[in-house]
Write a protein that holds these residues in place. Sequence first.
Motif, PDB file in Angstrom:
ATOM      1  N   GLU B 507       0.844  -1.180   0.000  1.00 22.90           N
ATOM      2  CA  GLU B 507       0.000   0.000   0.000  1.00 22.90           C
ATOM      3  C   GLU B 507       0.884   1.235   0.000  1.00 22.90           C
ATOM      4  OE1 GLU B 507      -3.008   0.211   3.005  1.00 22.90           O
ATOM      5  OE2 GLU B 507      -3.129  -1.974   3.022  1.00 22.90           O
ATOM      6  N   LYS B 508       0.259   2.390  -0.276  1.00 22.62           N
ATOM      7  CA  LYS B 508       1.084   3.586  -0.429  1.00 22.62           C
ATOM      8  C   LYS B 508       1.913   3.879   0.826  1.00 22.62           C
ATOM      9  CE  LYS B 508       1.149   8.334  -2.050  1.00 22.62           C
ATOM     10  NZ  LYS B 508       0.422   9.422  -2.710  1.00 22.62           N
ATOM     11  N   SER B 509       1.297   3.776   2.010  1.00 19.32           N
ATOM     12  CA  SER B 509       2.034   4.138   3.225  1.00 19.32           C
ATOM     13  C   SER B 509       3.196   3.168   3.462  1.00 19.32           C
ATOM     14  CB  SER B 509       1.094   4.147   4.427  1.00 19.32           C
ATOM     15  OG  SER B 509       0.475   2.888   4.555  1.00 19.32           O
ATOM     16  N   GLN B 510       2.944   1.866   3.200  1.00 21.77           N
ATOM     17  CA  GLN B 510       4.026   0.880   3.362  1.00 21.77           C
ATOM     18  C   GLN B 510       5.134   1.126   2.348  1.00 21.77           C
ATOM     19  OE1 GLN B 510       1.427  -2.425   2.491  1.00 21.77           O
ATOM     20  NE2 GLN B 510       1.441  -3.126   4.620  1.00 21.77           N
ATOM     21  N   LEU B 511       4.702   1.421   1.114  1.00 20.40           N
ATOM     22  CA  LEU B 511       5.663   1.650   0.041  1.00 20.40           C
ATOM     23  C   LEU B 511       6.547   2.851   0.378  1.00 20.40           C
ATOM     24  CD1 LEU B 511       6.618   1.001  -2.867  1.00 20.40           C
ATOM     25  CD2 LEU B 511       4.777   2.440  -3.713  1.00 20.40           C
ATOM     26  N   VAL B 512       5.912   3.928   0.866  1.00 20.72           N
ATOM     27  CA  VAL B 512       6.657   5.137   1.215  1.00 20.72           C
ATOM     28  C   VAL B 512       7.678   4.805   2.304  1.00 20.72           C
ATOM     29  CG1 VAL B 512       6.451   7.395   2.342  1.00 20.72           C
ATOM     30  CG2 VAL B 512       4.864   6.757   0.513  1.00 20.72           C
ATOM     31  N   ARG B 513       7.231   4.015   3.296  1.00 22.22           N
ATOM     32  CA  ARG B 513       8.129   3.663   4.394  1.00 22.22           C
ATOM     33  C   ARG B 513       9.342   2.898   3.855  1.00 22.22           C
ATOM     34  NH1 ARG B 513       5.077   0.160   7.749  1.00 22.22           N
ATOM     35  NH2 ARG B 513       3.446   1.713   7.521  1.00 22.22           N
ATOM     36  N   GLU B 514       9.095   1.905   2.986  1.00 20.87           N
ATOM     37  CA  GLU B 514      10.197   1.104   2.436  1.00 20.87           C
ATOM     38  C   GLU B 514      11.140   1.962   1.585  1.00 20.87           C
ATOM     39  OE1 GLU B 514      11.131  -2.031   3.027  1.00 20.87           O
ATOM     40  OE2 GLU B 514       9.567  -1.996   4.570  1.00 20.87           O
ATOM     41  N   ILE B 515      10.546   2.816   0.754  1.00 18.41           N
ATOM     42  CA  ILE B 515      11.380   3.654  -0.120  1.00 18.41           C
ATOM     43  C   ILE B 515      12.270   4.549   0.735  1.00 18.41           C
ATOM     44  CG2 ILE B 515      11.310   5.608  -1.714  1.00 18.41           C
ATOM     45  CD1 ILE B 515       8.834   4.325  -2.990  1.00 18.41           C
ATOM     46  N   ARG B 516      11.688   5.124   1.792  1.00 21.82           N
ATOM     47  CA  ARG B 516      12.475   6.027   2.647  1.00 21.82           C
ATOM     48  C   ARG B 516      13.550   5.254   3.405  1.00 21.82           C
ATOM     49  NH1 ARG B 516       7.819   9.925   4.333  1.00 21.82           N
ATOM     50  NH2 ARG B 516       8.148  11.599   2.830  1.00 21.82           N
ATOM     51  N   SER B 517      13.139   4.094   4.011  1.00 18.36           N
ATOM     52  CA  SER B 517      14.114   3.413   4.868  1.00 18.36           C
ATOM     53  C   SER B 517      15.228   2.792   4.028  1.00 18.36           C
ATOM     54  CB  SER B 517      13.425   2.360   5.733  1.00 18.36           C
ATOM     55  OG  SER B 517      12.979   1.297   4.918  1.00 18.36           O
ATOM     56  N   GLN B 518      14.925   2.346   2.819  1.00 19.79           N
ATOM     57  CA  GLN B 518      15.984   1.761   1.998  1.00 19.79           C
ATOM     58  C   GLN B 518      16.669   2.807   1.119  1.00 19.79           C
ATOM     59  OE1 GLN B 518      15.347  -1.997   0.129  1.00 19.79           O
ATOM     60  NE2 GLN B 518      13.524  -2.479   1.324  1.00 19.79           N
ATOM     61  N   GLY B 519      16.176   4.043   1.187  1.00 22.08           N
ATOM     62  CA  GLY B 519      16.798   5.114   0.406  1.00 22.08           C
ATOM     63  C   GLY B 519      16.723   4.883  -1.101  1.00 22.08           C
ATOM     64  N   LEU B 520      15.599   4.346  -1.564  1.00 19.16           N
ATOM     65  CA  LEU B 520      15.479   4.048  -3.002  1.00 19.16           C
ATOM     66  C   LEU B 520      15.099   5.312  -3.754  1.00 19.16           C
ATOM     67  CD1 LEU B 520      13.472   0.741  -2.550  1.00 19.16           C
ATOM     68  CD2 LEU B 520      15.929   0.978  -2.967  1.00 19.16           C
TER      69      LEU B 520
END
Lengths: 113, 832
Positions: B507-520
């Motif tokens: 979902e968008k919130s999970q995706l945002v979290r992953e993108i931020r934490s992995q620095g993608l």
Amino acid sequence: MNKIIRINLGPVEGIPMGQGHCFRIEGEDIAVFRGRDGSISAIENTCPHLKGPLAEGIIGDGKVVCPLHGHRFDLKTGKGSETPECVRTFEASLENGTIFIAYTPESAENVHC
Amino acid sequence: MKKRLVVIGNGMAGARMVEEILKRDCGAYEIVMFGAEPYGNYNRILLSNVLNQTQAPDAIFLNTLDWYVENNITLHTGVKVTHIDRNEKKVYGLKLAEGDVPYTTGISDASGADFISVSYDEVIIATGARPFVPRIRGSDFPGVFLFRTIDDCDLIADYAKNCRKASVIGGGLLGLEAARGLMTHDLEVSVIEAADQLMPSQLDTEAAKILERAMGAMGLRVLTKTLISQIVQKNGKVARMVFRDGGVLETDLVVISAGIVPITEVAQKSGLKVNRGILCDDRMRTSDPDIYAVGECVEHRGVTYGLVDPIWQQVNVLADILTGVNPDAVYLGSKTGTKLKVMGVDLTSMGEKETEETDDEILVYRDPNRGVYKKLIVRDDKIHGAILLGDTELSDPLMRLFMNEKPLPENRGEILFGAVDGTRLFDAADLPDTAQICNCNGICKGDILTAIEEKKCSSVAAIGTETKAGQGCGSCRGSIAQIISSVVGEVGYDAGEHYYVPGVPLEKSQLVREIRSQGLKSVSGVLEKLGEGKEDPTTKTGLASLLKTLWPKVYEDERDARFINDRVHANIQKDGTFSVVPRIVAGVTTPEELLRIAEAAVKYKAKMVKFTGGQRIDLLGIKKEDLPDIWKDIGLPSGHAYTKAFRTVKSCVGTDFCRFGLGDAISLAKQVELRFQGVEAPHKVKMAVTGCPRNCAEAYVKDVGVVAIEGGRWEIYIGGAAGSTIRKGDLLCTVESHEEVLKYTGRFLEYYRQHAKYLERTYGFVERMGIDLLKGILIEDSLGICAGLEEKMQEAVDAYKDPWQEAEDPVYPFQFEGPQLIEVLQEAENNG
């Protein structure tokens, strides 16, 4: 008898990664795509639906999406998402960083999907 | 040998009839069907969606031609049954010639055609109904249409292309649906109704007035109490209508939608008893014991029906009888109620609309400001009639109380507004298994329970895929959720529905979290780390938009993930050329800029120069290879008229010149536009600032609209729309200064950027979130995130760079080149 002409399209860097580029060969526009997985494919540039320029389309999942109305075409077989639409395909290869395609003139009856 | 059943009619009743028989006993009959249309069975209720282009014709099919083959049904398509020879026990039909109307009363060329004959043991007539055509001179002119089949939709849509004005004869349900369809074809539409109100069969006078006002606000012209004397043609095409009172209405196209009449010719020619419809007893049997009838062609106990619900009841009774599941089943007539959406206005109507019984209780609630009207007629403690307009949240429970003749709660207010203590007036969990939940597709509670228990469906969407329940008008989805929660405790959802993009299972919130934490920071990076190996093109564009939002300055711009418009910063046109729209801040330009634009238009041979709806100038027909040069010549930044981003701020002349202006709209519009220009968003964002509530800049229907009011204050509206959806924005807040407008607009836009789904416009987002919640978050800072929102927006604003600067420095080879010419030099091989 179908004449096959092998044509050098220049260095692979001429096409940006993941995009397509249009080459005009003997008056016919051919879209050549450089996939991020290293693949090279070549198809007729003109969408059979309403003549959209396929080289400008986004590629993904082995297909290109026409920028005008979203019809999709398989880069290997030329088969379109909206039957019976299909486009010509050409064998394309990468040799020492140079793109070659096996071009058959348009007059030849070789539109198969 | 199996008995042979012949079904005459392949519409919703005929096909459902066969489905219900097969469901009970698939070996009971050899089935032969006749359909006058050349298709399988489709959902006629959804035809107006085909006309207004929200659904493709394919999407409304219930049974495709393959279904008939799979179920061993012989289907004669395009064949109209002419008569039944009851002595020989044979059904006779004729192939319709191309262009024949399926519901025609005559067949154009019967002479050369051979009859198709099929012998039968039993027959079911389900010929349905045809449009009623009032006697009006000229109703057969080119440009006058009926509205009943998929082909009718095609003909109307095709003809509408060359029309400006259209009229619909008939202000009933179908007429308004047709009008809604026509309005999406950019036509000025008028509805002409002979009665003194709209929808006379469903509404009382007062509700009709409210509906008429709502329709008027959407741009539909309604003429009631208007009788047509003739339709006049000019040059072989419809040109105008003349009314009995001498009035005249110019019109290029007319759709007649004035009700339906049962199709009874087959029954008549075969000597069956026919009154208004084909007469049937309580076992759905006609005057011949081997011939039955169901659907709109039937007259049962003096009543004909035109709604699906009663017809499904008839079909169930007859299927029970024919298959022996319940040989004693009887149909005793139906109470009718309808739930519908008329041009976006919710409406429920059941039973009587007016009463003259003095002992009846009449409860009425009016909220004219919101367009809400509720009326109940109660007799002997039971609902006798009800109208809900504008707010139909309680229509499901009301309908059940009405259908099942249940006594009402003591406090009648609970029926109109829901129970005070929050308990449910009605819970689907309390219903018997035989209760029909989805009236569009005739799905009972038992079917839903089976899907939950045996197929492990735990979401409303999964139930829909399994059973079709909830896939029609969707109004029963709440009940389906109640049933799921009564069985498994919690209503699940299909994760896929909520993924931000199809190719990444988050979902968008999970995706945002992953993108931020992995620095993608690139699309290819996200696909590699989080994708499932599927490189779906919509996945790529959605991710690119999100990444640019999350990392305004350091986003890795991979142009292959972007649509062509975003690769070359111009809008691709149907002929492969591009349109160029320079930024004209707040719609204010100078003679010098106009001269440069004009010279560029001449030099680069613009095929058209047009003012846009956003108060800018569009140069159309520019070649890709000319884009960098024309941008340089014009010398203005990009107007972003091609991308999902903040685009433009429309304004009025405000206080500088206008006699009525209350606020300086132009300088505020300039500030807003210069601050938010080009900032990436889930979809395009159009704004307006207007200097007084006369609203010349149309601010009420913009994604963000700012309106000056008396006292030097500004109202900020969000979530307005005036495209395919029309919605007045919701008032977010009223502020005192330009700085506050920028502050709250920025908070809202950043919140929208972070939380909306990809391609979700603000009108959908605001409606989904609810204005009260948004006010809490954005004005009262209930989540304590406003400082963060402002900071993120500031980053995006700081990262703004005019994309037309790429004219000087293309970001990839051949970015602005046409086809590359290749000389054929060598002939290497020959396959001959």
